[in-house]
Design a protein around this motif. Structure first.
Motif, mmCIF file in Angstrom:
data_model
loop_
_atom_site.group_PDB
_atom_site.id
_atom_site.type_symbol
_atom_site.label_atom_id
_atom_site.label_comp_id
_atom_site.label_asym_id
_atom_site.label_seq_id
_atom_site.Cartn_x
_atom_site.Cartn_y
_atom_site.Cartn_z
ATOM 1 N N ILE A 187 0.834 -1.207 0.000
ATOM 2 C CA ILE A 187 0.000 0.000 0.000
ATOM 3 C C ILE A 187 0.866 1.254 0.000
ATOM 4 O O ILE A 187 0.658 2.177 -0.798
ATOM 5 C CB ILE A 187 -0.958 -0.003 1.211
ATOM 6 N N VAL A 188 1.846 1.291 0.883
ATOM 7 C CA VAL A 188 2.706 2.470 1.001
ATOM 8 C C VAL A 188 3.509 2.691 -0.268
ATOM 9 O O VAL A 188 3.684 3.834 -0.720
ATOM 10 C CB VAL A 188 3.634 2.333 2.223
ATOM 11 N N SER A 189 4.002 1.626 -0.869
ATOM 12 C CA SER A 189 4.801 1.769 -2.088
ATOM 13 C C SER A 189 3.975 2.378 -3.213
ATOM 14 O O SER A 189 4.496 3.153 -4.030
ATOM 15 C CB SER A 189 5.368 0.417 -2.520
ATOM 16 N N ARG A 190 2.691 2.075 -3.261
ATOM 17 C CA ARG A 190 1.829 2.635 -4.303
ATOM 18 C C ARG A 190 1.455 4.078 -4.017
ATOM 19 O O ARG A 190 1.192 4.851 -4.943
ATOM 20 C CB ARG A 190 0.584 1.754 -4.456
ATOM 21 N N ILE A 191 1.452 4.444 -2.755
ATOM 22 C CA ILE A 191 1.178 5.834 -2.394
ATOM 23 C C ILE A 191 2.405 6.711 -2.638
ATOM 24 O O ILE A 191 2.305 7.826 -3.165
ATOM 25 C CB ILE A 191 0.746 5.925 -0.916
ATOM 26 N N LEU A 192 3.573 6.202 -2.279
ATOM 27 C CA LEU A 192 4.796 6.978 -2.438
ATOM 28 C C LEU A 192 5.278 7.033 -3.884
ATOM 29 O O LEU A 192 5.956 7.992 -4.279
ATOM 30 C CB LEU A 192 5.896 6.377 -1.555
ATOM 31 N N HIS A 193 4.955 6.015 -4.687
ATOM 32 C CA HIS A 193 5.411 5.967 -6.077
ATOM 33 C C HIS A 193 4.216 5.730 -7.002
ATOM 34 O O HIS A 193 4.112 4.674 -7.647
ATOM 35 C CB HIS A 193 6.446 4.854 -6.255
ATOM 36 N N PRO A 194 3.313 6.693 -7.084
ATOM 37 C CA PRO A 194 2.081 6.492 -7.871
ATOM 38 C C PRO A 194 2.336 6.271 -9.359
ATOM 39 O O PRO A 194 1.615 5.500 -10.003
ATOM 40 C CB PRO A 194 1.292 7.785 -7.628
ATOM 41 N N PHE A 195 3.353 6.938 -9.919
ATOM 42 C CA PHE A 195 3.598 6.816 -11.354
ATOM 43 C C PHE A 195 4.216 5.467 -11.724
ATOM 44 O O PHE A 195 4.234 5.093 -12.894
ATOM 45 C CB PHE A 195 4.495 7.948 -11.833
ATOM 46 N N ALA A 196 4.708 4.752 -10.729
ATOM 47 C CA ALA A 196 5.217 3.405 -10.976
ATOM 48 C C ALA A 196 4.099 2.369 -10.892
ATOM 49 O O ALA A 196 4.314 1.199 -11.208
ATOM 50 C CB ALA A 196 6.317 3.059 -9.968
ATOM 51 N N HIS A 197 2.920 2.813 -10.482
ATOM 52 C CA HIS A 197 1.789 1.890 -10.328
ATOM 53 C C HIS A 197 0.539 2.537 -10.910
ATOM 54 O O HIS A 197 -0.485 2.690 -10.239
ATOM 55 C CB HIS A 197 1.577 1.551 -8.849
ATOM 56 N N LEU A 198 0.612 2.911 -12.171
ATOM 57 C CA LEU A 198 -0.507 3.597 -12.808
ATOM 58 C C LEU A 198 -1.747 2.712 -12.880
ATOM 59 O O LEU A 198 -2.879 3.200 -12.801
ATOM 60 C CB LEU A 198 -0.106 4.056 -14.208
ATOM 61 N N GLY A 199 -1.536 1.412 -13.034
ATOM 62 C CA GLY A 199 -2.672 0.497 -13.077
ATOM 63 C C GLY A 199 -3.468 0.519 -11.781
ATOM 64 O O GLY A 199 -4.699 0.431 -11.794
ATOM 65 N N THR A 200 -2.764 0.640 -10.658
ATOM 66 C CA THR A 200 -3.434 0.686 -9.359
ATOM 67 C C THR A 200 -4.406 1.846 -9.297
ATOM 68 O O THR A 200 -5.577 1.692 -8.928
ATOM 69 C CB THR A 200 -2.393 0.840 -8.230
ATOM 70 N N TRP A 201 -3.919 3.024 -9.665
ATOM 71 C CA TRP A 201 -4.756 4.221 -9.541
ATOM 72 C C TRP A 201 -5.766 4.321 -10.668
ATOM 73 O O TRP A 201 -6.835 4.920 -10.505
ATOM 74 C CB TRP A 201 -3.855 5.452 -9.478
ATOM 75 N N GLY A 202 -5.470 3.709 -11.817
ATOM 76 C CA GLY A 202 -6.458 3.654 -12.887
ATOM 77 C C GLY A 202 -7.672 2.837 -12.469
ATOM 78 O O GLY A 202 -8.819 3.264 -12.641
ATOM 79 N N VAL A 203 -7.416 1.654 -11.902
ATOM 80 C CA VAL A 203 -8.507 0.810 -11.413
ATOM 81 C C VAL A 203 -9.254 1.504 -10.280
ATOM 82 O O VAL A 203 -10.495 1.536 -10.252
ATOM 83 C CB VAL A 203 -7.965 -0.552 -10.930
ATOM 84 N N THR A 204 -8.500 2.080 -9.345
ATOM 85 C CA THR A 204 -9.130 2.711 -8.178
ATOM 86 C C THR A 204 -10.037 3.862 -8.574
ATOM 87 O O THR A 204 -11.189 3.947 -8.130
ATOM 88 C CB THR A 204 -8.046 3.215 -7.203
ATOM 89 N N LEU A 205 -9.545 4.755 -9.415
ATOM 90 C CA LEU A 205 -10.330 5.935 -9.786
ATOM 91 C C LEU A 205 -11.496 5.577 -10.697
ATOM 92 O O LEU A 205 -12.631 6.040 -10.483
ATOM 93 C CB LEU A 205 -9.424 6.968 -10.454
ATOM 94 N N LEU A 206 -11.242 4.756 -11.719
ATOM 95 C CA LEU A 206 -12.307 4.419 -12.654
ATOM 96 C C LEU A 206 -13.406 3.609 -11.970
ATOM 97 O O LEU A 206 -14.600 3.887 -12.127
ATOM 98 C CB LEU A 206 -11.731 3.640 -13.836
ATOM 99 N N TYR A 207 -12.994 2.626 -11.217
ATOM 100 C CA TYR A 207 -13.954 1.796 -10.496
ATOM 101 C C TYR A 207 -14.677 2.624 -9.444
ATOM 102 O O TYR A 207 -15.887 2.472 -9.226
ATOM 103 C CB TYR A 207 -13.217 0.626 -9.863
ATOM 104 N N GLY A 208 -13.949 3.521 -8.777
ATOM 105 C CA GLY A 208 -14.568 4.370 -7.763
ATOM 106 C C GLY A 208 -15.610 5.298 -8.351
ATOM 107 O O GLY A 208 -16.699 5.485 -7.777
ATOM 108 N N VAL A 209 -15.305 5.896 -9.503
ATOM 109 C CA VAL A 209 -16.274 6.782 -10.163
ATOM 110 C C VAL A 209 -17.508 5.996 -10.586
ATOM 111 O O VAL A 209 -18.644 6.455 -10.425
ATOM 112 C CB VAL A 209 -15.623 7.470 -11.387
ATOM 113 N N PHE A 210 -17.299 4.804 -11.109
ATOM 114 C CA PHE A 210 -18.429 3.961 -11.512
ATOM 115 C C PHE A 210 -19.319 3.638 -10.309
ATOM 116 O O PHE A 210 -20.558 3.747 -10.389
ATOM 117 C CB PHE A 210 -17.907 2.673 -12.134
ATOM 118 N N LEU A 211 -18.717 3.234 -9.207
ATOM 119 C CA LEU A 211 -19.495 2.908 -8.011
ATOM 120 C C LEU A 211 -20.213 4.136 -7.461
ATOM 121 O O LEU A 211 -21.366 4.047 -7.007
ATOM 122 C CB LEU A 211 -18.581 2.314 -6.940
#
Length: 233
Positions: A187-211
């Motif tokens: 979790i922390v690695s994805r927060i500190l290095h968001p651009f290295a985990h674009l898929g994480t935030w793509g799923v989170t934001l897109l899925y979150g907006v849909f919900l």
């Protein structure tokens, strides 16, 4: 005490029982579809969905119990139960991603598996929205409308992140206890290095907006119905 005061809880209890009845029938349909498939094919292909539905029911059960009172709950009750609720809440919308398992299989009509998976996904989504509505109202009673909507939006975004953790990194709710260090690191690695985990935030934001859009739609439909009832009577 006035007649209005005496009978005020009755519509609420009637709606609550009606919702539980509908969810029960819908869950029974999913259970029946899975059992019939197992009996027909003698394979356990989709039996795991029963466990997923059980996990999805946990947050609904917790929020329903908290929602039985019409008084603001004390923080010492709401906070710990709310934390457990938030931990299990992603399991409800997570079932939507079980549609990934839809693929043609020999011996079973494709439309049957589609109906089975859609039924489970629908139940997961409805359990999520019903549970979130209960929790939003609890927060709203204590902190106001703005805080209630802030809580609902945050919960949906966090649940989307939880769905990513479960679907792609294969974490479970109980990993908070059984595997906290690895979970914390990922979790922390994805927060500190968001651009290295674009898929994480793509799923989170897109899925979150849909919900969130789905939840807003359900709430709006409920308000339209309430308005029609007030107009009729």
């Amino acid at each position: 005490m006035s007649t209005t005061t005496l009978h005020a809880p009755v519509p609420f209890l009637r709606r609550r029982l009606g919702l539980i009845l509908l969810l029960g029938i819908s869950l029974a349909l999913s259970f029946l579809l899975i059992v019939c498939r197992v009996v027909y094919t003698r394979e356990l292909t989709f039996v795991f969905l029963l466990w997923n539905l059980f996990l999805a029911f946990i947050p609904f059960g917790l929020s329903a119990l908290l929602g039985l009172t019409d008084r603001p709950l004390r923080a010492r009750v709401l906070l710990p139960v709310g934390a457990v609720w938030l931990l299990f809440f992603p399991n409800a919308p997570y079932i939507l991603t079980d549609l990934f398992h839809l693929t043609p299989r020999a011996g079973v009509p494709y439309w049957y598996d589609l109906a089975l998976l859609l039924s489970c996904a629908w139940n997961g989504l409805m359990l999520a929205y019903a549970s979130l509505l209960d929790m939003q109202l609890l927060v709203q009673r204590r902190l106001g409308t703005a805080a209630g909507w802030g809580f609902a939006t945050t919960a949906l975004l966090l649940s989307s992140f939880g769905v990513y953790l479960g679907r792609y990194l294969r974490f479970n709710s109980w990993d908070v206890v059984t595997n906290p260090l690895l979970l914390f690191y990922d979790i922390v690695s994805r927060i500190l290095h968001p651009f290295a985990h674009l898929g994480t935030w793509g799923v989170t934001l897109l899925y979150g907006v849909f919900l969130l859009l789905g939840y807003l739609t359900v709430r709006q439909l409920g308000q339209l119905r309430s308005g029609d009832e007030m107009t009729d009577f």
